[in-house]
Scaffold this motif. Structure first.
Motif, PDB file in Angstrom:
ATOM      1  N   VAL A 296     -77.465   0.525 -75.614  1.00 49.56           N
ATOM      2  CA  VAL A 296     -76.628   0.237 -74.834  1.00 49.56           C
ATOM      3  C   VAL A 296     -76.358   1.940 -74.128  1.00 49.56           C
ATOM      4  O   VAL A 296     -76.171   2.586 -74.651  1.00 49.56           O
ATOM      5  CB  VAL A 296     -75.184  -0.488 -75.390  1.00 49.56           C
ATOM      6  N   VAL A 297     -76.007   1.650 -72.549  1.00 46.29           N
ATOM      7  CA  VAL A 297     -75.742   2.588 -71.968  1.00 46.29           C
ATOM      8  C   VAL A 297     -74.415   2.344 -71.191  1.00 46.29           C
ATOM      9  O   VAL A 297     -74.369   0.980 -70.639  1.00 46.29           O
ATOM     10  CB  VAL A 297     -76.766   2.932 -70.916  1.00 46.29           C
ATOM     11  N   SER A 298     -73.463   3.070 -71.073  1.00 48.70           N
ATOM     12  CA  SER A 298     -72.244   2.800 -70.451  1.00 48.70           C
ATOM     13  C   SER A 298     -71.411   4.014 -70.018  1.00 48.70           C
ATOM     14  O   SER A 298     -72.085   5.270 -70.042  1.00 48.70           O
ATOM     15  CB  SER A 298     -71.126   2.321 -71.431  1.00 48.70           C
ATOM     16  N   VAL A 299     -70.954   3.916 -68.970  1.00 49.37           N
ATOM     17  CA  VAL A 299     -70.025   4.842 -68.156  1.00 49.37           C
ATOM     18  C   VAL A 299     -68.663   4.326 -67.597  1.00 49.37           C
ATOM     19  O   VAL A 299     -68.438   3.098 -67.637  1.00 49.37           O
ATOM     20  CB  VAL A 299     -70.687   5.311 -67.020  1.00 49.37           C
ATOM     21  N   SER A 300     -67.527   5.089 -67.548  1.00 47.90           N
ATOM     22  CA  SER A 300     -66.369   4.751 -67.232  1.00 47.90           C
ATOM     23  C   SER A 300     -65.814   5.700 -66.069  1.00 47.90           C
ATOM     24  O   SER A 300     -65.958   6.804 -66.322  1.00 47.90           O
ATOM     25  CB  SER A 300     -65.535   4.819 -68.522  1.00 47.90           C
ATOM     26  N   ARG A 301     -65.182   5.138 -64.984  1.00 48.17           N
ATOM     27  CA  ARG A 301     -64.505   5.941 -64.008  1.00 48.17           C
ATOM     28  C   ARG A 301     -63.406   5.499 -63.667  1.00 48.17           C
ATOM     29  O   ARG A 301     -63.149   4.251 -63.496  1.00 48.17           O
ATOM     30  CB  ARG A 301     -65.778   5.977 -62.760  1.00 48.17           C
ATOM     31  N   ILE A 302     -62.589   6.176 -63.081  1.00 44.70           N
ATOM     32  CA  ILE A 302     -61.356   5.858 -62.349  1.00 44.70           C
ATOM     33  C   ILE A 302     -61.543   5.858 -61.038  1.00 44.70           C
ATOM     34  O   ILE A 302     -62.169   6.781 -60.375  1.00 44.70           O
ATOM     35  CB  ILE A 302     -60.136   6.891 -62.705  1.00 44.70           C
ATOM     36  N   VAL A 303     -61.274   4.826 -60.155  1.00 51.37           N
ATOM     37  CA  VAL A 303     -61.569   4.564 -58.773  1.00 51.37           C
ATOM     38  C   VAL A 303     -60.481   4.521 -58.020  1.00 51.37           C
ATOM     39  O   VAL A 303     -59.444   3.971 -58.598  1.00 51.37           O
ATOM     40  CB  VAL A 303     -62.395   3.408 -58.402  1.00 51.37           C
ATOM     41  N   PRO A 304     -60.393   5.330 -57.131  1.00 59.63           N
ATOM     42  CA  PRO A 304     -58.954   5.490 -56.360  1.00 59.63           C
ATOM     43  C   PRO A 304     -58.425   4.468 -55.497  1.00 59.63           C
ATOM     44  O   PRO A 304     -58.628   4.596 -54.235  1.00 59.63           O
ATOM     45  CB  PRO A 304     -58.997   6.853 -55.582  1.00 59.63           C
ATOM     46  N   ALA A 305     -58.531   3.026 -55.951  1.00 60.91           N
ATOM     47  CA  ALA A 305     -58.268   1.918 -55.208  1.00 60.91           C
ATOM     48  C   ALA A 305     -57.605   0.928 -56.072  1.00 60.91           C
ATOM     49  O   ALA A 305     -57.906   0.996 -57.469  1.00 60.91           O
ATOM     50  CB  ALA A 305     -59.184   1.346 -54.616  1.00 60.91           C
ATOM     51  N   PRO A 306     -56.702   0.023 -55.517  1.00 63.40           N
ATOM     52  CA  PRO A 306     -56.254  -0.868 -56.518  1.00 63.40           C
ATOM     53  C   PRO A 306     -57.284  -1.838 -57.329  1.00 63.40           C
ATOM     54  O   PRO A 306     -58.270  -2.143 -56.662  1.00 63.40           O
ATOM     55  CB  PRO A 306     -55.278  -1.764 -55.569  1.00 63.40           C
ATOM     56  N   VAL A 307     -56.804  -2.451 -58.473  1.00 63.82           N
ATOM     57  CA  VAL A 307     -58.002  -3.277 -59.119  1.00 63.82           C
ATOM     58  C   VAL A 307     -58.487  -4.226 -58.256  1.00 63.82           C
ATOM     59  O   VAL A 307     -59.772  -4.692 -58.396  1.00 63.82           O
ATOM     60  CB  VAL A 307     -57.373  -3.349 -60.554  1.00 63.82           C
ATOM     61  N   HIS A 308     -57.839  -5.076 -57.477  1.00 63.33           N
ATOM     62  CA  HIS A 308     -58.046  -6.338 -56.958  1.00 63.33           C
ATOM     63  C   HIS A 308     -59.227  -5.835 -55.840  1.00 63.33           C
ATOM     64  O   HIS A 308     -60.079  -6.466 -55.381  1.00 63.33           O
ATOM     65  CB  HIS A 308     -57.028  -7.165 -56.564  1.00 63.33           C
ATOM     66  N   VAL A 309     -59.129  -4.801 -55.158  1.00 63.05           N
ATOM     67  CA  VAL A 309     -60.043  -4.132 -54.260  1.00 63.05           C
ATOM     68  C   VAL A 309     -61.353  -3.842 -54.727  1.00 63.05           C
ATOM     69  O   VAL A 309     -62.407  -4.153 -54.336  1.00 63.05           O
ATOM     70  CB  VAL A 309     -59.473  -3.036 -53.494  1.00 63.05           C
ATOM     71  N   VAL A 310     -61.348  -3.135 -56.115  1.00 64.69           N
ATOM     72  CA  VAL A 310     -62.886  -2.910 -56.582  1.00 64.69           C
ATOM     73  C   VAL A 310     -63.028  -3.987 -57.122  1.00 64.69           C
ATOM     74  O   VAL A 310     -64.472  -4.167 -57.198  1.00 64.69           O
ATOM     75  CB  VAL A 310     -62.355  -1.819 -57.662  1.00 64.69           C
ATOM     76  N   PHE A 311     -62.622  -5.024 -57.756  1.00 66.51           N
ATOM     77  CA  PHE A 311     -63.247  -6.217 -58.295  1.00 66.51           C
ATOM     78  C   PHE A 311     -63.712  -6.942 -57.233  1.00 66.51           C
ATOM     79  O   PHE A 311     -64.999  -7.432 -57.317  1.00 66.51           O
ATOM     80  CB  PHE A 311     -62.056  -6.965 -58.984  1.00 66.51           C
ATOM     81  N   ASP A 312     -63.178  -7.174 -55.991  1.00 66.56           N
ATOM     82  CA  ASP A 312     -63.539  -7.982 -54.928  1.00 66.56           C
ATOM     83  C   ASP A 312     -64.911  -7.247 -54.726  1.00 66.56           C
ATOM     84  O   ASP A 312     -65.841  -8.046 -54.208  1.00 66.56           O
ATOM     85  CB  ASP A 312     -62.564  -8.102 -54.032  1.00 66.56           C
ATOM     86  N   TYR A 313     -65.079  -5.858 -54.467  1.00 66.23           N
ATOM     87  CA  TYR A 313     -66.023  -5.144 -53.934  1.00 66.23           C
ATOM     88  C   TYR A 313     -67.216  -5.396 -54.949  1.00 66.23           C
ATOM     89  O   TYR A 313     -68.386  -5.728 -54.445  1.00 66.23           O
ATOM     90  CB  TYR A 313     -65.995  -3.869 -53.775  1.00 66.23           C
ATOM     91  N   VAL A 314     -67.079  -5.359 -56.043  1.00 68.29           N
ATOM     92  CA  VAL A 314     -68.081  -5.359 -57.057  1.00 68.29           C
ATOM     93  C   VAL A 314     -68.549  -6.865 -57.093  1.00 68.29           C
ATOM     94  O   VAL A 314     -69.936  -7.005 -57.426  1.00 68.29           O
ATOM     95  CB  VAL A 314     -67.728  -4.714 -58.541  1.00 68.29           C
ATOM     96  N   PHE A 315     -67.653  -7.693 -57.054  1.00 68.15           N
ATOM     97  CA  PHE A 315     -67.882  -9.142 -57.466  1.00 68.15           C
ATOM     98  C   PHE A 315     -68.811  -9.628 -55.929  1.00 68.15           C
ATOM     99  O   PHE A 315     -69.408 -10.982 -56.165  1.00 68.15           O
ATOM    100  CB  PHE A 315     -66.643 -10.110 -57.651  1.00 68.15           C
ATOM    101  N   ASP A 316     -68.815  -9.223 -54.950  1.00 66.54           N
ATOM    102  CA  ASP A 316     -69.524  -9.454 -53.732  1.00 66.54           C
ATOM    103  C   ASP A 316     -70.936  -8.933 -54.137  1.00 66.54           C
ATOM    104  O   ASP A 316     -71.276  -7.866 -53.649  1.00 66.54           O
ATOM    105  CB  ASP A 316     -68.937  -8.715 -52.579  1.00 66.54           C
ATOM    106  N   TYR A 317     -71.997  -9.882 -54.680  1.00 63.66           N
ATOM    107  CA  TYR A 317     -73.140  -9.270 -55.260  1.00 63.66           C
ATOM    108  C   TYR A 317     -74.010  -8.816 -53.865  1.00 63.66           C
ATOM    109  O   TYR A 317     -75.014  -7.986 -54.222  1.00 63.66           O
ATOM    110  CB  TYR A 317     -73.833 -10.535 -55.951  1.00 63.66           C
TER     111      TYR A 317
END
Length: 146
Positions: free
Chosen positions: A5-26
């Motif tokens: 398992v390889v993992s990383v965590s970052r804080i992204v300067p945007a609201p969670v819904h904006v980041v989720f929508d971007y990532v979920f747009d494959y």
């Protein structure tokens, strides 16, 4: 077969819904995932897609399908072309204008002395891909390239 398992965590300067929508747009995956040069959606499998990947001189395809998702919380992808890998992305609001994105990739590793160096190299490559991708995601979101 054991897995790594390889993992990383970052804080992204945007609201969670904006980041989720971007990532979920494959279709946007080639814009931010390191090593991905192409994306193809599968009409016969609505939640499935294939990524064209290039790691150095090695080129291959990875077929993934959405196993689970919870809006603004998590996305779980499973590899469906026989490699038993998976990608999990978790989203956590930090403030109204930022969120933590945690990406975890798990993949099988071979056992035995001869496989040890290949497993170490695979882990190094996976770490570089995930670190680079996290930084690219952060920059794309921060610059409004969504």
């Amino acid at each position: 077969m054991p897995s790594d398992v390889v993992s990383v965590s970052r804080i992204v300067p945007a609201p969670v819904h904006v980041v989720f929508d971007y990532v979920f747009d494959y279709e946007k995956i080639p814009e931010w995932v390191a090593g991905v040069s192409g994306y193809q959606r599968h009409e016969d499998l609505p939640e499935g897609f294939t990524l064209e990947m290039s790691i150095g001189a090695v080129k291959h395809q990875v077929t993934l399908a959405t196993e689970s998702w919870i809006r603004d919380t998590s996305i779980g992808l499973v590899e469906t072309s026989g490699h038993d890998a998976r990608v999990d992305v978790d989203f956590e609001p930090v403030r109204a204008d930022s969120c933590r994105v945690a990406v975890r990739i798990s993949y099988p590793v071979r056992e035995g002395l001869l496989a040890r160096s290949a497993n170490v190299a695979g882990r190094i490559i996976a770490r570089r891909i995930i670190d680079s991708s996290a930084g690219r995601l952060e920059r794309r979101i921060a610059t409004g390239s969504n």
